[in-house]
Design a protein around this motif. Structure first.
Motif, short mmCIF file in Angstrom:
data_model
loop_
_atom_site.label_atom_id
_atom_site.label_comp_id
_atom_site.label_asym_id
_atom_site.label_seq_id
_atom_site.Cartn_x
_atom_site.Cartn_y
_atom_site.Cartn_z
N GLY A 156 2.27 1.21 -8.76
CA GLY A 156 1.23 2.03 -9.35
C GLY A 156 1.18 1.88 -10.86
N ARG B 232 0.78 -4.21 -1.99
CA ARG B 232 0.80 -3.27 -3.11
C ARG B 232 2.09 -3.49 -3.89
N ASP C 297 -3.61 1.57 -8.28
CA ASP C 297 -2.73 0.71 -7.49
C ASP C 297 -2.81 -0.71 -8.03
N ALA D 124 -6.87 4.53 -7.52
CA ALA D 124 -6.20 4.96 -6.29
C ALA D 124 -7.21 5.28 -5.19
#
Length: 118
Positions: A81, A78, A42, A107
């Motif tokens: 990814g 966030r 992340d 993650a």
């Protein structure tokens, strides 16, 4: 525990060889190619107040005291990814007086793989 200098120093480890490189300039974060952990990682945008602020503690072992706090996190967002391939993200400008850090974290709250700040 951050108050235990020995434990903190022991927990900090150098980044492994092949760790991704984070470059943060002109509102863009670029993450280079690297070995991603199983499950990916992340990308976190951390906004924090770098000033030292005196905070009145209301309860607990320090209740009734006023203690200095620094680098208080104001938001955690966030950005997306990372799976090992190069990727970039637009990073909005911070509010004046607020600093920025970016973390690349395995993650599900795993280890920090790389970090940068403005």
């Amino acid at each position: 525990v951050g108050a235990n200098a020995g434990a903190l120093a022991a927990a900090l480890k150098p980044l492994p060889a092949g760790a991704p490189v984070l470059t943060f300039t002109d509102g863009t974060l670029a993450i280079g190619r690297g070995a991603a952990p199983r499950g990916g990682a992340d990308v976190w945008l951390v906004r924090y107040d770098p000033r030292t602020l005196n905070v009145a503690v209301k309860a607990g072992e320090n209740g009734g005291k006023t203690l200095p706090h620094r680098n208080i996190v104001r938001s955690l967002t966030r950005l997306g990814g990372w799976s090992g391939a190069p990727v970039s993200f637009g990073v909005p400008a911070a509010t004046p007086g607020i600093a920025t850090a970016i973390l690349l974290q395995s993650a599900d709250g795993g280890p920090i793989l790389a970090a940068t700040r403005s």
